[in-house]
Design an enzyme around this catalytic site. Structure first.
Site, PDB file in Angstrom:
ATOM      1  N   CYS A  19       0.827  -1.213   0.000  1.00 53.12           N
ATOM      2  CA  CYS A  19       0.000   0.000   0.000  1.00 53.12           C
ATOM      3  C   CYS A  19       0.858   1.258   0.000  1.00 53.12           C
ATOM      4  O   CYS A  19       0.667   2.156  -0.816  1.00 53.12           O
ATOM      5  CB  CYS A  19      -0.926  -0.014   1.214  1.00 53.12           C
ATOM      6  SG  CYS A  19      -1.933   1.468   1.335  1.00 53.12           S
ATOM      7  N   CYS A  40      -1.454   1.709  -3.159  1.00 56.38           N
ATOM      8  CA  CYS A  40      -2.434   2.780  -2.903  1.00 56.38           C
ATOM      9  C   CYS A  40      -1.837   4.190  -2.884  1.00 56.38           C
ATOM     10  O   CYS A  40      -2.344   5.087  -3.567  1.00 56.38           O
ATOM     11  CB  CYS A  40      -3.114   2.580  -1.555  1.00 56.38           C
ATOM     12  SG  CYS A  40      -3.416   0.878  -1.105  1.00 56.38           S
ATOM     13  N   LYS A  72       0.160   5.366  -6.116  1.00 58.13           N
ATOM     14  CA  LYS A  72      -0.862   5.395  -7.190  1.00 58.13           C
ATOM     15  C   LYS A  72      -1.766   6.615  -7.056  1.00 58.13           C
ATOM     16  O   LYS A  72      -2.012   7.333  -8.014  1.00 58.13           O
ATOM     17  CB  LYS A  72      -1.660   4.089  -7.115  1.00 58.13           C
ATOM     18  CG  LYS A  72      -2.855   3.945  -8.020  1.00 58.13           C
ATOM     19  CD  LYS A  72      -4.134   4.501  -7.472  1.00 58.13           C
ATOM     20  CE  LYS A  72      -4.572   4.036  -6.120  1.00 58.13           C
ATOM     21  NZ  LYS A  72      -5.020   2.678  -6.023  1.00 58.13           N
ATOM     22  N   TYR A  93      -8.437  -3.561 -11.292  1.00 58.46           N
ATOM     23  CA  TYR A  93      -8.129  -2.293 -10.621  1.00 58.46           C
ATOM     24  C   TYR A  93      -6.840  -1.656 -11.165  1.00 58.46           C
ATOM     25  O   TYR A  93      -6.798  -0.506 -11.541  1.00 58.46           O
ATOM     26  CB  TYR A  93      -7.842  -2.553  -9.136  1.00 58.46           C
ATOM     27  CG  TYR A  93      -8.988  -2.720  -8.200  1.00 58.46           C
ATOM     28  CD1 TYR A  93      -9.688  -3.917  -8.132  1.00 58.46           C
ATOM     29  CD2 TYR A  93      -9.334  -1.698  -7.328  1.00 58.46           C
ATOM     30  CE1 TYR A  93     -10.702  -4.090  -7.210  1.00 58.46           C
ATOM     31  CE2 TYR A  93     -10.346  -1.864  -6.398  1.00 58.46           C
ATOM     32  CZ  TYR A  93     -11.025  -3.064  -6.343  1.00 58.46           C
ATOM     33  OH  TYR A  93     -12.018  -3.230  -5.435  1.00 58.46           O
ATOM     34  N   GLU A 113      -6.358   1.785 -13.381  1.00 55.41           N
ATOM     35  CA  GLU A 113      -5.795   2.929 -12.646  1.00 55.41           C
ATOM     36  C   GLU A 113      -4.502   3.418 -13.308  1.00 55.41           C
ATOM     37  O   GLU A 113      -4.329   4.613 -13.555  1.00 55.41           O
ATOM     38  CB  GLU A 113      -5.510   2.539 -11.191  1.00 55.41           C
ATOM     39  CG  GLU A 113      -6.784   2.375 -10.367  1.00 55.41           C
ATOM     40  CD  GLU A 113      -6.528   2.020  -8.908  1.00 55.41           C
ATOM     41  OE1 GLU A 113      -5.414   1.555  -8.588  1.00 55.41           O
ATOM     42  OE2 GLU A 113      -7.453   2.208  -8.095  1.00 55.41           O
TER      43      GLU A 113
HETATM   44  P1  NDP Z   1      -7.356  -8.214 -10.777  1.00 58.26           P
HETATM   45  O1  NDP Z   1      -7.468  -9.626 -10.390  1.00 58.26           O
HETATM   46  O2  NDP Z   1      -8.310  -7.221 -10.252  1.00 58.26           O
HETATM   47  O3  NDP Z   1      -7.380  -8.097 -12.364  1.00 58.26           O
HETATM   48  C1  NDP Z   1      -6.543  -8.875 -13.159  1.00 58.26           C
HETATM   49  C2  NDP Z   1      -6.892  -8.598 -14.607  1.00 58.26           C
HETATM   50  O4  NDP Z   1      -5.959  -9.255 -15.455  1.00 58.26           O
HETATM   51  C3  NDP Z   1      -8.272  -9.087 -14.993  1.00 58.26           C
HETATM   52  O5  NDP Z   1      -8.859  -8.157 -15.844  1.00 58.26           O
HETATM   53  C4  NDP Z   1      -7.983 -10.400 -15.710  1.00 58.26           C
HETATM   54  O6  NDP Z   1      -8.902 -10.666 -16.725  1.00 58.26           O
HETATM   55  C5  NDP Z   1      -6.625 -10.118 -16.334  1.00 58.26           C
HETATM   56  N1  NDP Z   1      -5.801 -11.313 -16.469  1.00 58.26           N
HETATM   57  C6  NDP Z   1      -5.484 -12.221 -15.523  1.00 58.26           C
HETATM   58  N2  NDP Z   1      -4.668 -13.175 -16.018  1.00 58.26           N
HETATM   59  C7  NDP Z   1      -4.474 -12.869 -17.323  1.00 58.26           C
HETATM   60  C8  NDP Z   1      -3.739 -13.476 -18.367  1.00 58.26           C
HETATM   61  N3  NDP Z   1      -3.037 -14.591 -18.155  1.00 58.26           N
HETATM   62  N4  NDP Z   1      -3.777 -12.908 -19.581  1.00 58.26           N
HETATM   63  C9  NDP Z   1      -4.483 -11.777 -19.790  1.00 58.26           C
HETATM   64  N5  NDP Z   1      -5.177 -11.150 -18.842  1.00 58.26           N
HETATM   65  C10 NDP Z   1      -5.180 -11.691 -17.610  1.00 58.26           C
HETATM   66  O7  NDP Z   1      -5.859  -7.857 -10.421  1.00 58.26           O
HETATM   67  P2  NDP Z   1      -5.085  -6.512 -10.244  1.00 58.26           P
HETATM   68  O8  NDP Z   1      -3.690  -6.923 -10.491  1.00 58.26           O
HETATM   69  O9  NDP Z   1      -5.652  -5.408 -11.056  1.00 58.26           O
HETATM   70  O10 NDP Z   1      -5.329  -6.147  -8.718  1.00 58.26           O
HETATM   71  C11 NDP Z   1      -5.152  -7.113  -7.689  1.00 58.26           C
HETATM   72  C12 NDP Z   1      -5.966  -6.740  -6.487  1.00 58.26           C
HETATM   73  O11 NDP Z   1      -5.368  -5.661  -5.795  1.00 58.26           O
HETATM   74  C13 NDP Z   1      -7.372  -6.247  -6.810  1.00 58.26           C
HETATM   75  O12 NDP Z   1      -8.266  -7.293  -6.992  1.00 58.26           O
HETATM   76  C14 NDP Z   1      -7.697  -5.422  -5.589  1.00 58.26           C
HETATM   77  O13 NDP Z   1      -8.221  -6.244  -4.594  1.00 58.26           O
HETATM   78  C15 NDP Z   1      -6.348  -4.872  -5.172  1.00 58.26           C
HETATM   79  N6  NDP Z   1      -6.223  -3.457  -5.593  1.00 58.26           N
HETATM   80  C16 NDP Z   1      -7.063  -2.522  -5.062  1.00 58.26           C
HETATM   81  C17 NDP Z   1      -6.985  -1.199  -5.440  1.00 58.26           C
HETATM   82  C18 NDP Z   1      -7.917  -0.188  -4.878  1.00 58.26           C
HETATM   83  O14 NDP Z   1      -8.516  -0.436  -3.837  1.00 58.26           O
HETATM   84  N7  NDP Z   1      -8.107   0.955  -5.520  1.00 58.26           N
HETATM   85  C19 NDP Z   1      -6.002  -0.757  -6.413  1.00 58.26           C
HETATM   86  C20 NDP Z   1      -5.193  -1.824  -6.925  1.00 58.26           C
HETATM   87  C21 NDP Z   1      -5.302  -3.107  -6.519  1.00 58.26           C
HETATM   88  P3  NDP Z   1     -10.403 -11.163 -16.421  1.00 58.26           P
HETATM   89  O15 NDP Z   1     -11.177  -9.956 -16.042  1.00 58.26           O
HETATM   90  O16 NDP Z   1     -10.836 -11.765 -17.706  1.00 58.26           O
HETATM   91  O17 NDP Z   1     -10.268 -12.169 -15.322  1.00 58.26           O
END
Ligand code: NDP
Length: 450
Positions: free
Chosen positions: A43, A48, A51, A177, A181
């Site tokens: 974070c 967080c 970012k 997310y 972002e």
């Molecule tokens: P997420 O799990 O939210 O998103 C991952 C994304 O990558 C999805 O869109 C997924 O597609 C795609 N994806 C996964 N694997 C592959 C692949 N092999 N090839 C292509 N695309 C792929 O992960 P993030 O990394 O964005 O964030 C992780 C977590 O961190 C979040 O879930 C959240 O809980 C936390 N976070 C919170 C924030 C906030 O509160 N503002 C800010 C940043 C992070 P699909 O949709 O099809 O599954």
């Protein structure tokens, strides 16, 4: 004479670990915390905080453009990446110090180094072993890259915050997310951005209207959003990253950013020495009290992969501290967790999505409003705002509140209190609005669209 060196040994100095340690110490426990990196975890150091600071920076772009409609002439606009990064790093260093001070004041012994579990009651750091009554694993997670040719030529969010220069053209993969972002930040700062999402929608786990609406708004701001598309390969030609997409395009970019999810940090933790069980993705398995299958070992935060949000890790940490050292039997409620995505525009969500509400409730009503914010009547911006309320028709209870628009997170926080108290639609209707605000729309929607 104590049998143990410490009552609690926390592994990981991120949000959850620090909070649990501090509270445990306040309850009288003798606490040590091991951290190999800077205090504050993801974070503070690579999530967080940096970012959000960079998101503020990116908003100025639109602010300058919109100022003219209000009579302002803004002179030459120049953005300096190095200044932003240096100022952001200074703030993070300050926060690292604040965390250190908090732990020192609470009399938590901070040990710099990588901790490894030796057995159910022993932890080793820097070659020294400590006998401990309880172990708390709060090691967080790390970003993962997809498996594709040239993936090593791309970066993840960890490297993003230390890029030496603002890229000219970035290809961002993912639709969660982090992808939206960071794509918004890059776009706002003046970088050309292509966002590549494998599915037909972004923010797939939220109410579907949010993702669809956001795609439209991001496209209006100039982000090239490629849905139902994958990166097939990345190749390097000098500093150029040639990205082949499944839609047939080949893009010449200077930054490929993978935001394709995160995995729990369990490497070299010694889980096997104590027999701690994990799920297939490495997430530590815990019960409703955050206890692992080994009585003396608990785990919280991203490493258990329930809800990867700082405020959730904080709440989990406080519950573990109270349960271990105050004889509490508190349980964590994962209902009504408000969350915001700091994309441009912001997204905020609370409670059930329409799809989840339909699964769980027989009859629901949907209230939805889409409008141009007052500010944009003069600003010249075409940005629009979406607000949506989902109600259980039988009980009138509000099940979900969702928004895309400026300061959506600030707005949803107050409504999260109301939902925690079981607010009904009639109570929202009886609430006097604050005029003229965006938030008042949540208390003035009268006609269900479904
Ligand atoms: P997420 O799990 O939210 O998103 C991952 C994304 O990558 C999805 O869109 C997924 O597609 C795609 N994806 C996964 N694997 C592959 C692949 N092999 N090839 C292509 N695309 C792929 O992960 P993030 O990394 O964005 O964030 C992780 C977590 O961190 C979040 O879930 C959240 O809980 C936390 N976070 C919170 C924030 C906030 O509160 N503002 C800010 C940043 C992070 P699909 O949709 O099809 O599954």
């Amino acid at each position: 004479m104590h049998t143990y060196d410490y009552d609690l040994f926390t592994i990981g100095g991120g949000s959850g670990g620090v909070r649990a340690s501090r509270f445990a110490a306040q309850y009288g426990a003798r606490v040590a915390l091991a951290e190999s990196g800077p205090l504050g975890g993801t974070c503070v150091n690579a999530g967080c905080i940096p970012k959000k600071l960079m998101s503020y920076a990116a908003h100025y772009h639109a602010d300058f453009a919109e100022a003219a409609g209000f009579g302002w002439s803004v002179g030459e606009q120049k953005f300096d990446w190095a200044t932003l990064i240096a100022n952001k790093d200074n703030e993070i260093a300050r926060l690292n110090g604040v965390y250190s001070q908090i732990l020192e004041n609470a009399k938590v012994h901070v040990i710099k180094g990588h901790a490894q579990i030796v057995d159910a009651h022993t932890v080793a750091v820097n070659g020294q072993q400590y006998r401990v009554r309880h172990i708390l694993i709060a090691t967080g997670g790390h970003p993962v890259r997809p498996e594709l040719p040239g993936a090593e030529l791309g970066i993840t969010s960890d490297e993003f915050f230390h890029l030496p220069a603002l890229p000219r053209h970035a290809v961002v993969q993912g639709g969660g997310y982090i992808a939206v972002e960071l794509a918004s930040i890059l776009n706002g700062l003046g970088c050309k951005v292509t966002l590549v999402q494998r599915g037909t929608q972004i923010l797939r786990n939220m109410d579907h209207d949010l993702g669809h609406f956001l795609v439209n708004e991001m496209r209006k701001k100039g982000v090239d959003v490629a849905l139902d598309t994958r990166i097939m390969s990345v190749a390097a030609h000098g500093n150029i990253r040639q990205v082949m997409l499944s839609d047939g395009r080949t893009l010449d970019s200077d930054c490929v950013l993978f935001a394709t999810g995160r995995q729990p940090n369990i490497k070299n933790l010694g889980l096997e020495n104590a027999g701690v069980l994990t799920r297939e993705n490495g997430a530590i398995i815990v019960d409703e009290h955050f206890a692992t299958n080994v009585d003396s070992i608990h785990a919280i935060g991203d490493v258990i992969d329930r809800v990867a949000l700082t405020p959730v890790a904080l709440a989990e940490g406080m519950i573990v501290a109270a349960n271990l050292f105050q004889h509490g039997r508190k349980l964590m409620s994962y209902e009504h967790i408000p969350t915001a995505v700091f994309s441009h525009p912001n997204v905020a969500t609370l409670g059930l999505s329409e799809a989840k509400a339909r699964e769980k409730h027989q009859h629901i009503s949907i209230f939805k409003s889409e409008f141009k914010p007052l500010k944009h009547t003069l600003s010249g911006s075409t940005e629009r705002c979406l607000m949506k309320i989902i109600v259980d028709t039988g009980t009138d209870r509000v099940l979900g509140m969702h928004m895309v628009g400026p300061e959506a997170g600030e707005i949803i926080q107050g409504f999260a209190v109301a939902m925690q108290c079981g607010v009904t639609k009639a109570q929202l209707d009886a609430t006097i609005g604050v005029h003229p605000t965006l938030a008042e729309e949540f208390v003035t929607m009268r006609t269900a669209v479904v």
